[in-house]
Scaffold this motif. Structure first.
Motif, short mmCIF file in Angstrom:
data_model
loop_
_atom_site.label_atom_id
_atom_site.label_comp_id
_atom_site.label_asym_id
_atom_site.label_seq_id
_atom_site.Cartn_x
_atom_site.Cartn_y
_atom_site.Cartn_z
N ASP A 1 0.82 -1.24 -0.03
CA ASP A 1 0.06 -0.08 0.04
C ASP A 1 0.92 1.46 -0.06
OD1 ASP A 1 -1.75 2.17 0.63
OD2 ASP A 1 -2.59 0.94 2.17
N MET A 2 0.65 1.99 -1.05
CA MET A 2 1.27 3.38 -1.10
C MET A 2 1.37 4.18 -0.13
SD MET A 2 3.11 2.59 -3.49
CE MET A 2 2.84 0.93 -3.98
N ASP A 3 2.09 4.95 0.35
CA ASP A 3 1.92 5.95 1.60
C ASP A 3 1.29 7.30 1.05
OD1 ASP A 3 3.12 4.21 3.44
OD2 ASP A 3 4.88 4.72 3.09
N HIS A 4 0.34 7.81 1.56
CA HIS A 4 -0.22 9.00 1.32
C HIS A 4 -0.07 9.28 -0.34
CE1 HIS A 4 3.28 11.95 1.05
NE2 HIS A 4 3.74 10.96 1.72
N PHE A 5 -0.59 8.22 -1.05
CA PHE A 5 -0.48 8.30 -2.46
C PHE A 5 -0.29 9.50 -3.35
CE2 PHE A 5 -1.35 6.53 -6.72
CZ PHE A 5 -0.08 6.18 -7.17
N PHE A 6 -1.65 10.23 -3.52
CA PHE A 6 -1.76 11.38 -4.23
C PHE A 6 -0.72 12.53 -4.00
CE2 PHE A 6 -6.42 10.70 -5.66
CZ PHE A 6 -6.26 9.35 -6.07
N THR B 1 -6.70 13.14 -0.15
CA THR B 1 -5.77 12.65 0.93
C THR B 1 -5.03 13.74 1.19
OG1 THR B 1 -4.49 10.75 1.47
CG2 THR B 1 -3.86 11.79 -0.70
N TYR C 1 1.39 13.02 5.74
CA TYR C 1 1.55 13.00 7.01
C TYR C 1 1.97 14.13 7.86
CZ TYR C 1 1.09 7.91 6.37
OH TYR C 1 0.44 6.84 6.21
N ARG D 1 -1.65 15.16 8.26
CA ARG D 1 -2.27 14.57 9.22
C ARG D 1 -2.17 14.76 10.83
NH1 ARG D 1 -2.53 8.65 6.07
NH2 ARG D 1 -2.60 9.42 3.98
N ASP E 1 -3.76 2.23 -5.37
CA ASP E 1 -2.36 2.13 -4.81
C ASP E 1 -2.14 1.11 -3.85
OD1 ASP E 1 -3.80 2.89 -2.30
OD2 ASP E 1 -2.08 4.12 -1.64
N LYS F 1 2.69 2.72 9.12
CA LYS F 1 2.73 3.35 8.20
C LYS F 1 3.32 4.75 8.81
CE LYS F 1 -0.40 2.61 4.43
NZ LYS F 1 0.43 3.18 3.58
#
Ligand code: TTP
Ligand code: MG
Length: 357
Positions: A12-17, A50, A53, A56, A110, A164
């Motif tokens: 799973d890509m991290d914070h993809f967009f 999205t 991090y 977030r 992703d 993650k």
């Protein structure tokens, strides 16, 4: 039975967009970045797709109204959704991942599951493979991902989410129940807010609480989903990794550094794009029937032209020849070209094709 033992990897890509946006624009580095609707200084409609991090930390997350995100962090950098760009990166990554798997299932833009049971001897080798995958994605695509390794899809997916970003979590069969026990029920696939509330009313908060509950009571309260919950809480998931919802098309675009009328240059670019498209289609074991070419002139006027072949093919020459045929109409000595694109679609899988022959 040892023959049934499986090893599955979930990526799973991290914070993809936002990760892709950051990669494209180094100025974004270190700043809170949000991709989604236009915030219009707090008056915008629509939601956050999205955020990275850093954003977030302000309490912002996917699905939140963009106006609220603005209240929480007006100084963030806001970017509109550039789906085409993320699709392109996604399809590069998916082709890369496919080659590591004996069975491959793209789960979302992703995320993917890789069945690697026959590719690795044990969990140590699976972990080494996961490291290799992380390295390759970082090297080639300049973004990080998180990976989970486990005996089934359920456990692999939960594991990828647990550390993650840039995480790697390996859960062996014997550790599954211990790993799941303390996690909140929401970590289980299919458990949404409603089910979470309903479980809470009968005193269930963690996955361990479900596992220790009487399965007949679960069934009375939740029907067949109750049985499913009970099995999942014990880490049981027999679903297979399988190709599904294959891509409807595969395409690549290229914007020239300088607009051009140089035919040789344009043909070279089209050959290169055809080659990229061909490789992607080939790794998916697909045959294509329709070829589309896109041309954008310097004034942004854009044309697409397509041809459906009388046969399905998996040959690079067929793609390149058709592309050149299609582009002819758009080559004018007086009009500079800014971008060209190649798309293949109307797929048949190799399996189906074999049956036809
Ligand atoms: P996710 O993998 O759920 O999220 P993410 O990659 O941004 O962050 P994480 O590091 O937690 O994995 O979703 C992948 C992409 O899908 C995400 O970058 C944007 C898009 N998306 C939406 O557009 N709307 C949504 O509500 C969600 C959840 C995701
Ligand atoms: Mg993600």
């Amino acid at each position: 039975m040892s023959g049934k033992r499986r090893i599955i990897i979930h990526v799973d890509m991290d914070h993809f967009f936002t990760a892709v946006e950051e990669r494209e624009d180094p100025n974004l580095k270190g700043k809170p970045v949000i991709v989604g609707a236009d915030p219009k200084e707090g008056k915008g409609w629509g939601v956050v797709s999205t955020c990275n991090y850093k954003a977030r930390k302000f309490g912002i997350g996917s699905g939140m109204p963009i106006s609220r995100a603005w209240k929480l962090c007006p100084e963030a950098i806001y970017r509109p959704v550039n789906y085409m760009l993320y699709e392109g990166v996604s399809s590069e990554i998916m082709s890369m991942l496919r080659k590591y798997a004996e069975k491959f299932e793209q789960w979302s833009i992703d995320e993917a599951f890789l069945g690697v049971t026959s590719k690795v001897k044990d969990y140590d080798e699976a972990e080494a493979l996961a490291h290799q995958i992380k390295r390759e994605i970082l090297e080639k695509e300049k973004i990080t991902c998180s990976i989970g390794v486990g005996p089934n899809k359920l456990v692999a997916k939960i594991a990828s989410d647990i550390q993650k970003p840039d995480g790697l979590t390996v859960i062996k069969e014997e550790d599954v129940e211990g790993f799941l026990a303390s996690l909140p029920v929401r970590k289980l696939l299919w458990v949404g807010r409603k089910t979470e509330q309903k479980l809470k009313r009968i005193g269930i908060k963690t996955i361990g609480d479900i596992a220790n509950h009487d399965p007949t009571v679960l069934k009375e309260n939740f029907g067949s989903m109750g049985t499913q919950l009970y099995l999942m809480a014990h880490g049981i998931d027999r679903s297979e990794v399988e190709e599904r919802g294959e891509a409807k098309s595969v395409s690549r675009d290229l914007t020239f550094e300088e607009d051009t009328t140089d035919l040789e240059f344009v043909f070279d670019a089209l050959d290169k794009l055809s080659d990229d498209v061909y490789k992607d289609v080939a790794t998916r074991n697909l045959w294509f029937k329709t070829v589309t070419v896109k041309v954008r002139y310097e004034d942004f006027e854009t044309h697409t032209h397509r041809k459906t072949l009388p046969f399905a093919t998996n040959r690079l020459q067929d793609l390149q020849k058709t592309v050149k045929l299609l582009v002819q109409d758009y080559l004018r000595p007086d009009r500079k070209i800014r971008l060209v694109g190649v798309r293949s679609s109307n797929f048949a899988s190799t399996e189906k094709q074999k049956k036809l022959i």
